[in-house]
Motif scaffolding. Structure first.
Motif, PDB file in Angstrom:
ATOM      1  N   UNK A 132      -0.684   7.245  -1.126  1.00 34.83           N
ATOM      2  CA  UNK A 132       0.539   7.290  -1.928  1.00 34.83           C
ATOM      3  C   UNK A 132       1.661   6.415  -1.378  1.00 34.83           C
ATOM      4  N   UNK A 133       1.764   6.319  -0.067  1.00 37.40           N
ATOM      5  CA  UNK A 133       2.828   5.499   0.524  1.00 37.40           C
ATOM      6  C   UNK A 133       2.748   4.061   0.012  1.00 37.40           C
ATOM      7  N   UNK A 134       3.894   3.460  -0.234  1.00 35.52           N
ATOM      8  CA  UNK A 134       3.937   2.096  -0.751  1.00 35.52           C
ATOM      9  C   UNK A 134       3.255   1.137   0.212  1.00 35.52           C
ATOM     10  N   UNK A 135       2.368   0.302  -0.347  1.00 37.10           N
ATOM     11  CA  UNK A 135       1.585  -0.691   0.395  1.00 37.10           C
ATOM     12  C   UNK A 135       0.608  -0.054   1.377  1.00 37.10           C
ATOM     13  N   UNK A 146       6.648  10.361  -9.641  1.00 39.47           N
ATOM     14  CA  UNK A 146       5.544  11.129  -9.058  1.00 39.47           C
ATOM     15  C   UNK A 146       5.446  10.896  -7.556  1.00 39.47           C
ATOM     16  N   UNK A 147       5.651   9.641  -7.159  1.00 40.76           N
ATOM     17  CA  UNK A 147       5.591   9.305  -5.732  1.00 40.76           C
ATOM     18  C   UNK A 147       6.678  10.056  -4.944  1.00 40.76           C
ATOM     19  N   UNK A 148       7.914  10.021  -5.468  1.00 39.83           N
ATOM     20  CA  UNK A 148       9.020  10.678  -4.775  1.00 39.83           C
ATOM     21  C   UNK A 148       8.889  12.199  -4.820  1.00 39.83           C
ATOM     22  N   UNK A 149       8.396  12.718  -5.935  1.00 40.91           N
ATOM     23  CA  UNK A 149       8.175  14.156  -6.082  1.00 40.91           C
ATOM     24  C   UNK A 149       7.164  14.642  -5.044  1.00 40.91           C
ATOM     25  N   UNK A 154       6.185  17.313   0.707  1.00 43.54           N
ATOM     26  CA  UNK A 154       5.719  17.347   2.095  1.00 43.54           C
ATOM     27  C   UNK A 154       6.701  18.070   3.013  1.00 43.54           C
ATOM     28  N   UNK A 155       7.924  18.276   2.534  1.00 41.64           N
ATOM     29  CA  UNK A 155       8.911  18.999   3.329  1.00 41.64           C
ATOM     30  C   UNK A 155       8.572  20.484   3.420  1.00 41.64           C
ATOM     31  N   UNK A 163      -0.612  18.203  -6.739  1.00 43.67           N
ATOM     32  CA  UNK A 163      -1.087  18.519  -8.093  1.00 43.67           C
ATOM     33  C   UNK A 163      -0.635  17.501  -9.129  1.00 43.67           C
ATOM     34  N   UNK A 164       0.643  17.143  -9.113  1.00 40.91           N
ATOM     35  CA  UNK A 164       1.154  16.196 -10.106  1.00 40.91           C
ATOM     36  C   UNK A 164       0.503  14.825  -9.936  1.00 40.91           C
TER      37      UNK A 164
END
Length: 205
Positions: A132-135, A146-149, A154-155, A163-164
């Motif tokens: 998921x992390x960019x690059x 979705x990436x930021x969600x 993870x917090x 799930x999303x």
């Protein structure tokens, strides 16, 4: 595009070239090159060019009948639920250099089976960093929301962290790769194997 832009600029150094535009193109060019190198690496790591040749020998015992293979056409769920179907779909995705989508989906399935909270937190960080992390080396195609969600999840790690993102990638496979798999030679050979064997038997008699 970046190389063309740079070539024109070098030929005309006195032209007014916005530095911001050149920098953006440089970043895009670097990312494009990274993706191309990743594709080449995966291709070189994949033995042979025949998708069927990538199946483990142990899968021969679970090779589907034509009737079973036909049921895979009813839904992606039925395809992924079958051990041979999953292997066949993975082999097909390798030919399209998009196996990271299935690998991410499977990683999410494994993640949800973890019971230890500490192991879950460690696995969550690993899955995010890998897919998921960019690059990241196996970055899947997710929208920024979705990436930021998922990153925010993870917090406070729970079984539903991915799930999303998992639903998004499942949807991509269902609308894109799955229909192409059903039209592929690999799948059609499995569906038509009985017909082929019947034809060869009747021609030899």
């Amino acid at each position: 595009m970046f190389l063309l832009f740079l070539h024109l600029w070098l030929e005309n150094p006195h032209d007014q070239v916005p530095r911001e535009g050149l920098w953006i193109l440089a970043e895009r060019g670097a990312k494009d090159m990274k993706n191309r190198l990743a594709f080449l690496r995966r291709r070189n790591e994949s033995p042979g060019s025949n998708p069927a040749g990538k199946f483990d020998k142990s899968l021969k015992s679970v090779k589907p009948t034509p009737e079973e293979a036909l049921k895979w056409g009813e839904s992606l769920d039925k395809l992924l639920a079958h051990k041979y179907g999953l292997a066949a779909f993975r082999a097909f995705l390798r030919t399209e250099f998009s196996e990271e989508n299935l690998e991410f989906w499977l990683a999410c399935e494994d993640y949800k089976k973890i019971k230890s909270q500490s192991k879950m937190a460690s696995k969550a960080k690993k899955v995010f960093a890998e897919y998921i992390a960019i690059q990241s080396c196996k970055e899947v195609n997710l929208d920024s929301y979705t990436r930021e969600h998922t990153k925010a999840n993870l917090q406070n790690v729970t079984r539903s962290c991915f799930d999303l993102a998992q639903r998004r990638i499942y949807g991509l496979m269902e609308k894109d790769s799955y229909p192409r798999f059903l039209r592929s030679e690999l799948y059609m050979d499995l569906v038509n194997q009985k017909k082929a064997s019947t034809t060869s038997t009747s021609s030899s008699s």
